[in-house]
Scaffold this motif. Structure first.
Motif, PDB file in Angstrom:
ATOM      1  N   THR A  25     -27.844 -53.959 -14.166  1.00  0.00           N
ATOM      2  CA  THR A  25     -28.143 -55.438 -13.746  1.00  0.00           C
ATOM      3  C   THR A  25     -28.992 -55.568 -12.649  1.00  0.00           C
ATOM      4  O   THR A  25     -29.420 -56.544 -12.553  1.00  0.00           O
ATOM      5  N   GLY A  26     -28.739 -54.478 -11.744  1.00  0.00           N
ATOM      6  CA  GLY A  26     -29.581 -54.594 -10.427  1.00  0.00           C
ATOM      7  C   GLY A  26     -28.803 -55.513  -9.516  1.00  0.00           C
ATOM      8  O   GLY A  26     -29.390 -55.590  -8.584  1.00  0.00           O
ATOM      9  N   ASN A  27     -27.531 -55.904  -9.624  1.00  0.00           N
ATOM     10  CA  ASN A  27     -26.839 -56.434  -8.529  1.00  0.00           C
ATOM     11  C   ASN A  27     -26.958 -55.631  -7.468  1.00  0.00           C
ATOM     12  O   ASN A  27     -26.241 -54.603  -7.326  1.00  0.00           O
ATOM     13  N   LEU A  28     -27.224 -56.158  -6.328  1.00  0.00           N
ATOM     14  CA  LEU A  28     -26.995 -55.626  -4.907  1.00  0.00           C
ATOM     15  C   LEU A  28     -25.831 -55.867  -4.210  1.00  0.00           C
ATOM     16  O   LEU A  28     -25.280 -57.197  -4.097  1.00  0.00           O
ATOM     17  N   THR A  29     -25.311 -55.141  -3.247  1.00  0.00           N
ATOM     18  CA  THR A  29     -24.242 -55.419  -2.469  1.00  0.00           C
ATOM     19  C   THR A  29     -24.614 -54.980  -0.793  1.00  0.00           C
ATOM     20  O   THR A  29     -25.206 -53.792  -0.812  1.00  0.00           O
ATOM     21  N   ARG A  30     -24.507 -55.919   0.094  1.00  0.00           N
ATOM     22  CA  ARG A  30     -24.902 -55.583   1.561  1.00  0.00           C
ATOM     23  C   ARG A  30     -23.712 -55.294   2.058  1.00  0.00           C
ATOM     24  O   ARG A  30     -22.596 -55.531   1.965  1.00  0.00           O
ATOM     25  N   GLY A  31     -24.036 -54.333   3.083  1.00  0.00           N
ATOM     26  CA  GLY A  31     -22.998 -53.577   4.207  1.00  0.00           C
ATOM     27  C   GLY A  31     -23.493 -52.896   5.197  1.00  0.00           C
ATOM     28  O   GLY A  31     -24.702 -52.502   5.080  1.00  0.00           O
ATOM     29  N   ARG A  32     -22.680 -52.314   5.870  1.00  0.00           N
ATOM     30  CA  ARG A  32     -23.301 -51.477   7.043  1.00  0.00           C
ATOM     31  C   ARG A  32     -22.919 -50.044   6.591  1.00  0.00           C
ATOM     32  O   ARG A  32     -21.652 -49.889   6.062  1.00  0.00           O
ATOM     33  N   VAL A  33     -23.489 -48.993   6.909  1.00  0.00           N
ATOM     34  CA  VAL A  33     -23.292 -47.467   6.316  1.00  0.00           C
ATOM     35  C   VAL A  33     -22.248 -47.236   7.287  1.00  0.00           C
ATOM     36  O   VAL A  33     -22.455 -46.956   8.509  1.00  0.00           O
ATOM     37  N   LYS A  34     -21.300 -46.563   6.726  1.00  0.00           N
ATOM     38  CA  LYS A  34     -20.111 -45.608   7.408  1.00  0.00           C
ATOM     39  C   LYS A  34     -20.324 -44.000   7.214  1.00  0.00           C
ATOM     40  O   LYS A  34     -20.376 -43.386   8.143  1.00  0.00           O
ATOM     41  N   ASP A  35     -20.797 -43.780   5.965  1.00  0.00           N
ATOM     42  CA  ASP A  35     -21.098 -42.287   5.795  1.00  0.00           C
ATOM     43  C   ASP A  35     -22.311 -42.266   4.863  1.00  0.00           C
ATOM     44  O   ASP A  35     -22.474 -42.825   3.855  1.00  0.00           O
ATOM     45  N   ILE A  36     -23.035 -41.151   4.913  1.00  0.00           N
ATOM     46  CA  ILE A  36     -24.246 -40.900   4.312  1.00  0.00           C
ATOM     47  C   ILE A  36     -23.837 -39.668   3.216  1.00  0.00           C
ATOM     48  O   ILE A  36     -23.251 -38.377   3.758  1.00  0.00           O
ATOM     49  N   LEU A  37     -23.737 -39.890   2.003  1.00  0.00           N
ATOM     50  CA  LEU A  37     -23.050 -38.983   1.129  1.00  0.00           C
ATOM     51  C   LEU A  37     -24.205 -37.553   0.392  1.00  0.00           C
ATOM     52  O   LEU A  37     -23.786 -36.778   0.306  1.00  0.00           O
ATOM     53  N   THR A  38     -25.437 -38.413   0.415  1.00  0.00           N
ATOM     54  CA  THR A  38     -26.384 -37.295  -0.430  1.00  0.00           C
ATOM     55  C   THR A  38     -26.950 -36.451   0.895  1.00  0.00           C
ATOM     56  O   THR A  38     -27.204 -36.870   2.008  1.00  0.00           O
ATOM     57  N   LYS A  39     -26.892 -35.281   0.419  1.00  0.00           N
ATOM     58  CA  LYS A  39     -27.513 -34.097   1.404  1.00  0.00           C
ATOM     59  C   LYS A  39     -28.834 -33.776   1.582  1.00  0.00           C
ATOM     60  O   LYS A  39     -29.367 -33.355   2.687  1.00  0.00           O
ATOM     61  N   SER A  40     -29.252 -33.916   0.243  1.00  0.00           N
ATOM     62  CA  SER A  40     -30.944 -33.547   0.384  1.00  0.00           C
ATOM     63  C   SER A  40     -31.829 -34.745   1.170  1.00  0.00           C
ATOM     64  O   SER A  40     -31.320 -36.043   1.346  1.00  0.00           O
ATOM     65  N   PRO A  41     -32.639 -34.244   1.673  1.00  0.00           N
ATOM     66  CA  PRO A  41     -33.573 -35.283   2.634  1.00  0.00           C
ATOM     67  C   PRO A  41     -34.230 -36.571   1.836  1.00  0.00           C
ATOM     68  O   PRO A  41     -34.817 -37.629   2.296  1.00  0.00           O
ATOM     69  N   PHE A  42     -34.268 -36.295   0.405  1.00  0.00           N
ATOM     70  CA  PHE A  42     -35.015 -37.379  -0.456  1.00  0.00           C
ATOM     71  C   PHE A  42     -34.459 -37.398  -2.005  1.00  0.00           C
ATOM     72  O   PHE A  42     -33.848 -36.595  -2.126  1.00  0.00           O
ATOM     73  N   HIS A  43     -34.161 -38.820  -2.230  1.00  0.00           N
ATOM     74  CA  HIS A  43     -33.601 -38.968  -3.798  1.00  0.00           C
ATOM     75  C   HIS A  43     -34.287 -39.805  -4.306  1.00  0.00           C
ATOM     76  O   HIS A  43     -34.460 -41.070  -3.471  1.00  0.00           O
ATOM     77  N   PRO A  44     -34.806 -39.792  -5.477  1.00  0.00           N
ATOM     78  CA  PRO A  44     -35.883 -40.862  -6.196  1.00  0.00           C
ATOM     79  C   PRO A  44     -35.098 -42.128  -6.357  1.00  0.00           C
ATOM     80  O   PRO A  44     -35.794 -43.128  -6.547  1.00  0.00           O
ATOM     81  N   HIS A  45     -33.877 -41.972  -6.553  1.00  0.00           N
ATOM     82  CA  HIS A  45     -32.913 -43.481  -7.047  1.00  0.00           C
ATOM     83  C   HIS A  45     -32.341 -43.950  -5.842  1.00  0.00           C
ATOM     84  O   HIS A  45     -31.560 -44.888  -5.811  1.00  0.00           O
ATOM     85  N   GLY A  46     -32.349 -43.263  -4.681  1.00  0.00           N
ATOM     86  CA  GLY A  46     -31.828 -43.754  -3.356  1.00  0.00           C
ATOM     87  C   GLY A  46     -30.874 -42.815  -2.936  1.00  0.00           C
ATOM     88  O   GLY A  46     -30.215 -42.273  -3.507  1.00  0.00           O
ATOM     89  N   ILE A  47     -30.761 -42.923  -1.445  1.00  0.00           N
ATOM     90  CA  ILE A  47     -29.608 -42.093  -0.808  1.00  0.00           C
ATOM     91  C   ILE A  47     -28.202 -42.646  -1.073  1.00  0.00           C
ATOM     92  O   ILE A  47     -28.304 -43.932  -0.849  1.00  0.00           O
ATOM     93  N   LYS A  48     -27.272 -41.920  -1.271  1.00  0.00           N
ATOM     94  CA  LYS A  48     -25.973 -42.313  -1.666  1.00  0.00           C
ATOM     95  C   LYS A  48     -25.214 -42.452  -0.466  1.00  0.00           C
ATOM     96  O   LYS A  48     -25.002 -41.640   0.164  1.00  0.00           O
ATOM     97  N   VAL A  49     -24.636 -43.567  -0.073  1.00  0.00           N
ATOM     98  CA  VAL A  49     -23.888 -43.873   1.045  1.00  0.00           C
ATOM     99  C   VAL A  49     -22.393 -44.588   0.876  1.00  0.00           C
ATOM    100  O   VAL A  49     -22.193 -45.325  -0.317  1.00  0.00           O
ATOM    101  N   ARG A  50     -21.648 -44.538   1.743  1.00  0.00           N
ATOM    102  CA  ARG A  50     -20.331 -45.360   1.670  1.00  0.00           C
ATOM    103  C   ARG A  50     -20.452 -46.232   2.753  1.00  0.00           C
ATOM    104  O   ARG A  50     -20.699 -45.870   4.014  1.00  0.00           O
TER     105      ARG A  50
END
Length: 67
Positions: A25-50
């Motif tokens: 659906t592409g629904n977006l959720t807004r918030g502040r980053v607590k943790d960065i979960l993706t270890k690689s410097p680039f990800h084509p679908h976006g960096i995963k965060v908590r």
């Protein structure tokens, strides 16, 4: 700013993320980053965060960088 590069995202940044169930659906959720979960410097679908709320998703847009 897009959320594909890890170097652009810092803890405390205000971001829009897409959660796994909302990918179609592409629904977006807004918030502040607590943790960065993706270890690689680039990800084509976006960096995963908590977010501070506990929601996990991939960053689509960085609205405000942390001070």
């Amino acid at each position: 700013m897009d959320g594909n590069n890890r170097k652009n995202i810092t803890r405390g940044s205000l971001v829009d993320v897409v959660q796994k169930p909302d990918q179609r659906t592409g629904n977006l959720t807004r918030g502040r980053v607590k943790d960065i979960l993706t270890k690689s410097p680039f990800h084509p679908h976006g960096i995963k965060v908590r977010l501070e709320s506990g929601i996990v998703g991939r960053v689509k847009t960085i609205l405000q960088k942390a001070p």
